[in-house]
Design a protein around this motif. Sequence first.
Motif, PDB file in Angstrom:
ATOM      1  N   UNK A  42      18.583  10.502   3.401  1.00 40.14           N
ATOM      2  CA  UNK A  42      18.574  10.012   4.792  1.00 40.14           C
ATOM      3  C   UNK A  42      18.175  11.144   5.739  1.00 40.14           C
ATOM      4  N   UNK A  43      18.692  12.315   5.465  1.00 41.10           N
ATOM      5  CA  UNK A  43      18.390  13.467   6.321  1.00 41.10           C
ATOM      6  C   UNK A  43      16.887  13.773   6.300  1.00 41.10           C
ATOM      7  N   UNK A  44      16.317  13.755   5.103  1.00 41.12           N
ATOM      8  CA  UNK A  44      14.874  14.017   4.988  1.00 41.12           C
ATOM      9  C   UNK A  44      14.057  12.929   5.682  1.00 41.12           C
ATOM     10  N   UNK A  45      14.505  11.698   5.473  1.00 40.03           N
ATOM     11  CA  UNK A  45      13.797  10.570   6.092  1.00 40.03           C
ATOM     12  C   UNK A  45      13.819  10.713   7.618  1.00 40.03           C
ATOM     13  N   UNK A  46      14.979  11.064   8.151  1.00 39.02           N
ATOM     14  CA  UNK A  46      15.076  11.252   9.605  1.00 39.02           C
ATOM     15  C   UNK A  46      14.147  12.368  10.070  1.00 39.02           C
ATOM     16  N   UNK A  47      14.064  13.430   9.289  1.00 38.78           N
ATOM     17  CA  UNK A  47      13.231  14.557   9.714  1.00 38.78           C
ATOM     18  C   UNK A  47      11.769  14.143   9.800  1.00 38.78           C
ATOM     19  N   UNK A  48      11.405  13.077   9.086  1.00 41.12           N
ATOM     20  CA  UNK A  48      10.009  12.643   9.115  1.00 41.12           C
ATOM     21  C   UNK A  48       9.735  11.596  10.189  1.00 41.12           C
ATOM     22  N   UNK A  49      10.744  10.777  10.513  1.00 40.26           N
ATOM     23  CA  UNK A  49      10.432   9.650  11.411  1.00 40.26           C
ATOM     24  C   UNK A  49      11.117   9.723  12.769  1.00 40.26           C
ATOM     25  N   UNK A  50      12.169  10.525  12.892  1.00 43.15           N
ATOM     26  CA  UNK A  50      12.874  10.580  14.178  1.00 43.15           C
ATOM     27  C   UNK A  50      12.180  11.573  15.112  1.00 43.15           C
ATOM     28  N   UNK A  67       0.805  -1.229   0.000  1.00 51.17           N
ATOM     29  CA  UNK A  67       0.000   0.000   0.000  1.00 51.17           C
ATOM     30  C   UNK A  67       0.828   1.264   0.000  1.00 51.17           C
ATOM     31  N   UNK A  68       2.139   1.068   0.140  1.00 49.59           N
ATOM     32  CA  UNK A  68       3.045   2.213   0.244  1.00 49.59           C
ATOM     33  C   UNK A  68       2.627   3.113   1.416  1.00 49.59           C
ATOM     34  N   UNK A  69       2.471   2.483   2.583  1.00 48.78           N
ATOM     35  CA  UNK A  69       2.098   3.242   3.773  1.00 48.78           C
ATOM     36  C   UNK A  69       3.148   3.050   4.851  1.00 48.78           C
ATOM     37  N   UNK A  70       3.384   4.131   5.567  1.00 48.86           N
ATOM     38  CA  UNK A  70       4.347   4.084   6.662  1.00 48.86           C
ATOM     39  C   UNK A  70       3.668   4.609   7.922  1.00 48.86           C
ATOM     40  N   UNK A  71       3.789   3.851   9.013  1.00 48.23           N
ATOM     41  CA  UNK A  71       3.221   4.287  10.290  1.00 48.23           C
ATOM     42  C   UNK A  71       4.343   4.328  11.320  1.00 48.23           C
ATOM     43  N   UNK A  72       4.497   5.486  11.956  1.00 45.14           N
ATOM     44  CA  UNK A  72       5.531   5.657  12.974  1.00 45.14           C
ATOM     45  C   UNK A  72       4.862   6.090  14.273  1.00 45.14           C
TER      46      UNK A  72
END
Length: 248
Positions: A216-224, A160-165
């Motif tokens: 990686x930086x953008x990804x971290x800004x969304x999930x960290x 589904x291309x879904x991410x849950x954090x």
Amino acid sequence: MTPTTAAPTRVLVVEDEESFVDALVVSLEREGFAITVARDGLEALERFEQEEPDLVLLDVMLPKMSGIDVCRSIRSRSQVPIIMVSARATELDTVVGLEVGADDYVSKPYRFRELVSRMRAVLRRRNNSASDEDHPPGESVRAEERSALTVGEVSLDTARHECVVRGEEVKLPLKEFEILETLLESAGRVVTRDNLIDRVWGLDYVGDTKTLDVHIKRLRSRIELDPSKPQLITTIRGVGYRFEAPRR
Ligand code: CA
């Protein structure tokens, strides 16, 4: 990195397009699969007998014997996971309509990451049901079934291309999703920069080496929780990145 001692998953790739098969084999071997190739339908059945693979990746349009007939033949004697591959959606409609017993199907051109996700998903389902006596033979698994990948507080639904954090859905652009997927699949282990680039961009990687770091930086800004002190995706300096598996 600790070497894995488990025997590699053996995959029979049935594909007659020479231009396509070499790159596919290299990419799959890099994922840790052991590959045997068959280039027509009859060879596919021979190889299947000899190699007893753990999974079959089966092109529909093949010389000598169609992928559909190969699938039926294999299914008459084995419950091995089979993923059908076709360049034309109409052929896949046929596969589904005829219920030839394939576990899943993908249409060309596909993203390599998607193929690997589907392969891992059918293998997981097969392993889960292997000890289940109630699992009726010949039951085909619906392609709609979700392949979820969860480590700690992060969950990905690749279909589904879904991410849950931490219980909240997070929208991720494709490349960031694929980076996270790659890291989650190897949670607790380092993924080298080269591996990440190969797996997420492949030959499309045109940027300089900073492109990966930017993603990686953008990804971290969304999930960290605190992107300046990443707890989920850590940098292993000079090597790559690691998704931290929670301690049990
Ligand atoms: Ca073909």
